[in-house]
Design an enzyme around this catalytic site. Structure first.
Site, PDB file in Angstrom:
ATOM      1  CE  LYS A   1      -3.859   2.209   2.442  1.00  0.00           C
ATOM      2  NZ  LYS A   1      -3.598   3.030   3.621  1.00  0.00           N
TER       3      LYS A   1
ATOM      4  CG  HIS B   1      -3.841   1.264  12.056  1.00  0.00           C
ATOM      5  ND1 HIS B   1      -3.341   2.527  11.770  1.00  0.00           N
ATOM      6  CD2 HIS B   1      -3.078   0.389  11.348  1.00  0.00           C
ATOM      7  CE1 HIS B   1      -2.332   2.409  10.918  1.00  0.00           C
ATOM      8  NE2 HIS B   1      -2.152   1.127  10.647  1.00  0.00           N
TER       9      HIS B   1
ATOM     10  CG  ASP C   1       0.207  -2.607  10.545  1.00  0.00           C
ATOM     11  OD1 ASP C   1      -0.648  -1.709  10.497  1.00  0.00           O
ATOM     12  OD2 ASP C   1       1.392  -2.440  10.192  1.00  0.00           O
TER      13      ASP C   1
ATOM     14  CG  HIS D   1       1.184   2.031  13.744  1.00  0.00           C
ATOM     15  ND1 HIS D   1       0.886   0.720  14.083  1.00  0.00           N
ATOM     16  CD2 HIS D   1       1.075   2.077  12.386  1.00  0.00           C
ATOM     17  CE1 HIS D   1       0.615   0.026  12.998  1.00  0.00           C
ATOM     18  NE2 HIS D   1       0.714   0.828  11.955  1.00  0.00           N
TER      19      HIS D   1
END
Length: 360
Positions: free
Chosen positions: A221, A240, A242, A296
């Protein structure tokens, strides 16, 4: 309350270049978040307080046993205490990293109409085409948007690549990204092997548990964060963790990444020739929480465009049951996570997020 999909937003880049002095209300973060958003350039200059660790991987393959052990210990400490680190001497050629940056930046520097040829389906909530060029949709009750555009696609293994949506321009995009993905796959093996050893497991154990040579997928991404007229009100990416096993991040040396460490937001410094690595939820689950998947987020700024290349190493969605490995569980440390497929874990996180947004 049922969440509803909003109409597709205009591209953030178009919004940013339109000359607006204030950002639309749907990009403004809630009051409780705004108190912690500062000037990212000032934040990066701070030398006091905790700093994201830098791990030199050169000694992982050293013939000197003590050097190898020191490297393992440093990696284990970073994975246990932080869950994020700058990797140096990681084996990815500097010249290749530069090519990836130039190619990705070149794609985003094209006119919006050119990029729209690679647009993904706006309705990503209904099994639409999620690979391609896009902007984050507000698929939650708050209607909040993030200050970024992106390009998302599968880059490894080769047989899972959809080359129809890989940009033809710049001409080096496909060769550079393909080569970079192959290097990241080798780096994944190297890191997972070391993390396995640090847990007292066989070298290949963690890699087997996330799909092994044949099933592990790498999704890329490219995040494009345009200049923002009111960076103190917006976020490029909201807080969020990962879902991946590991995430590798390359960036254009503009600061923006923040980690929530010991109750405070810490800004990651820009370390030349490094790749930032996150431990993802998948490895946190397998290690029964011994390795951390850290919260993060990404900040934006008025002065410089920030671009980051996030590569998510993910297990197959349905084939593997993720749960703490038996060796990480004991009477004093019972399993902290219920068994789930990777797909179920993603759904669980989305459900919890929706509940929180709806005040449940």
């Amino acid at each position: 309350m049922v969440s509803t999909m909003v109409a597709a937003p205009s591209r953030v880049e178009s919004l940013a270049s339109s000359g607006i002095q204030s950002i639309p209300k749907e990009y403004v973060r809630p009051k409780e978040e705004l108190t912690s958003i500062g000037n990212i350039f000032e934040e990066e200059k701070k030398h006091e307080g905790p700093q994201v660790p830098t791990i030199d991987l050169e000694d992982l393959v050293s013939e000197d046993k003590e050097a190898r052990e020191r490297c393992h210990e440093a990696l284990k400490k970073a994975a246990t205490e932080w869950g994020v680190m700058h990797l140096v001497n990681h084996g990815v050629p500097e010249e290749l990293m530069d090519r990836v940056r130039v190619a990705g930046e070149g794609f985003f520097n094209q006119p919006v109409e050119e990029k729209e040829k690679y647009a993904n389906d706006h309705d990503t909530g209904n099994s639409g085409k999620i690979q391609g060029y896009g902007s984050k949709l507000a698929n939650n009750a708050s209607g909040q948007l993030e200050w970024e555009d992106y390009f998302f696609h599968t880059v490894y293994p080769e047989d899972k690549r959809d080359m129809k949506i890989w940009p033809k321009n710049p001409s080096d995009y496909i060769p550079a990204t393909s080569e970079y993905a192959n290097h990241l796959r080798a780096l994944t093996t190297k890191v997972l092997s070391a993390l396995s050893v640090c847990l007292g497991l066989e070298e290949d154990r963690l890699e087997k548990e996330v799909g092994g040579k044949d099933e592990l997928v790498i999704q890329m991404k490219i995040n494009y964060y345009p200049k923002c007229p009111q960076p103190e009100l917006a976020l490029g990416v909201e807080a969020h963790t990962d879902v991946s096993a590991l995430t590798f991040i390359l960036h254009n040396m503009v600061p923006g990444l923040q980690l929530f460490y010991e109750g405070k937001w810490i800004t990651a410094k820009c370390v030349p020739n490094s790749i930032i690595m996150h431990i993802g939820d998948t490895v946190e689950i397998l290690s029964n929480g011994k390795y951390k998947s850290i919260l993060h987020r990404g900040l934006v700024n008025k002065e410089k465009v920030r671009i980051s290349w996030a590569a998510f190493c993910e297990p197959p969605k349905e084939k593997i049951i993720l749960k703490p490995l038996p060796e990480t569980v004991s009477e004093t440390e019972p399993a902290r996570y219920p068994p789930r497929t990777f797909s179920q874990h993603i759904e669980h996180k989305l459900f919890r997020k929706t509940q929180a947004l709806n005040g449940a």
